[in-house]
Write a protein that holds these residues in place. Structure first.
Motif, PDB file in Angstrom:
ATOM      1  N   SER A  40      19.949  -3.794  48.356  1.00 48.40           N
ATOM      2  CA  SER A  40      21.133  -4.317  49.033  1.00 48.40           C
ATOM      3  C   SER A  40      22.245  -3.270  49.080  1.00 48.40           C
ATOM      4  CB  SER A  40      21.635  -5.582  48.324  1.00 48.40           C
ATOM      5  OG  SER A  40      21.903  -5.316  46.947  1.00 48.40           O
ATOM      6  N   LEU A  41      22.355  -2.453  48.021  1.00 46.93           N
ATOM      7  CA  LEU A  41      23.417  -1.455  47.954  1.00 46.93           C
ATOM      8  C   LEU A  41      22.878  -0.153  47.370  1.00 46.93           C
ATOM      9  CD1 LEU A  41      26.542  -1.212  48.417  1.00 46.93           C
ATOM     10  CD2 LEU A  41      26.803  -1.712  45.977  1.00 46.93           C
ATOM     11  N   VAL A  42      23.258   0.960  47.962  1.00 44.56           N
ATOM     12  CA  VAL A  42      22.886   2.281  47.461  1.00 44.56           C
ATOM     13  C   VAL A  42      24.158   2.996  47.015  1.00 44.56           C
ATOM     14  CG1 VAL A  42      21.918   4.546  48.027  1.00 44.56           C
ATOM     15  CG2 VAL A  42      20.829   2.467  48.907  1.00 44.56           C
ATOM     16  N   MET A  43      24.165   3.476  45.771  1.00 46.04           N
ATOM     17  CA  MET A  43      25.298   4.225  45.230  1.00 46.04           C
ATOM     18  C   MET A  43      24.887   5.675  45.016  1.00 46.04           C
ATOM     19  SD  MET A  43      26.719   1.583  42.333  1.00 46.04           S
ATOM     20  CE  MET A  43      27.300  -0.054  42.752  1.00 46.04           C
ATOM     21  N   VAL A  44      25.753   6.596  45.398  1.00 39.16           N
ATOM     22  CA  VAL A  44      25.452   8.027  45.292  1.00 39.16           C
ATOM     23  C   VAL A  44      26.608   8.735  44.605  1.00 39.16           C
ATOM     24  CG1 VAL A  44      24.687  10.070  46.550  1.00 39.16           C
ATOM     25  CG2 VAL A  44      24.283   7.794  47.522  1.00 39.16           C
TER      26      VAL A  44
END
Length: 275
Positions: free
Chosen positions: A171-175
């Protein structure tokens, strides 16, 4: 138009930058008064001797602080040794991100160094599943990180190539602390790939220009020194990559940050996933 969490202006920096000429004038006026200069040099020498005498003790205290943070699963080495760590910054911002994204944080992929620490924190959140991609070789890790790798929750993968996940897997990608080390040539492949595996959005933490540089020991790991870009550069690049700002998430993040008096030391971008 994109908005972002802006870095607070450092008053001391402004004074130094705007005071170069006056500093020179002040130095010239002091040299005209030799007695005062002599007294100042004596005091300065005493201070230096005092600091030198206690330097080993201060270093010991510093080492204890670093050790305390590491035992709690937080890697603060880059923050103390080479500038702000955006991965550490992301960990500190997790409660605020939770407020901003709510149910969108039910399935999260983190991409960046020290991802084991980030994933461990995310897994402690209620109703949150988390995975991680470590872009660099893992040399020295604890047993908990080894278990995450063994279970496939954390993978070591070169983000210059396609990620081993299906479209919209998370649902969410954090970088964090990953895109700064890629040239535009590889960004053209990596950023769309990150958007591909996200179903609702991306959160990108990047450093400010002039904030920090990779240490010599890091060059073999990263392959090249960090190239920290301005917000305007990133905004143009997002537009070129057909990525739109997540205005709702940006607004909620700013509101939650204001309530907690949180001021990010890194640039934070909130983007929508591809349709």
């Amino acid at each position: 138009m994109f908005t972002m969490s802006r870095r607070p202006v450092n008053p001391s920096r402004r004074l130094v930058d705007s005071g170069n000429v006056s500093f020179g004038a002040s130095l010239e006026s002091k040299t005209r008064s030799s007695p005062l200069l002599s007294i100042g040099l004596v005091i300065l020498g005493a201070i230096l001797l005092f600091a030198y005498s206690y330097s080993s003790g201060l270093q010991h205290i510093f080492d204890l602080i670093i050790q305390l943070y590491r035992t709690r699963g937080i890697d603060v080495s880059s923050k103390f040794e080479g500038g702000a760590s955006c991965t550490l910054e992301l960990q500190q911002a997790l409660p605020i991100l939770k407020k901003a994204y709510g149910d969108s944080m039910r399935s999260v992929l983190h991409v960046g160094p020290d991802t084991c620490s980030v994933v461990s924190k995310l897994l402690k959140e209620e109703d949150t599943e988390a995975w991680g991609v470590e872009p660099y070789d893992i040399d020295e890790v604890d047993d908990h990180c080894r278990k995450l790798v063994k279970k496939g929750i954390v993978r070591v993968a070169d983000i210059k190539f396609p990620l081993p996940y299906r479209a919209k897997s998370f649902s969410l990608v954090m970088v964090s602390d990953a895109l700064d080390y890629l040239s535009p040539r590889y960004l053209n492949k990596t950023l769309p790939e990150l958007a591909r595996v996200a179903s609702e959005g991306l959160v990108i933490f990047t450093g400010y220009p002039g904030q920090h540089r990779a240490k010599v020991a890091e060059l073999s790991k990263f392959g090249r020194p960090a190239k920290l870009r301005s917000s305007s550069w990133w905004i143009r690049y997002f537009v070129q990559t057909s990525l739109e700002e997540n205005e709702a998430a940006t607004k909620k993040f700013e509101q939650a940050s204001a309530k907690r008096s949180y001021k990010p030391a890194c640039q934070v971008f909130h983007l929508k996933a591809y349709p």
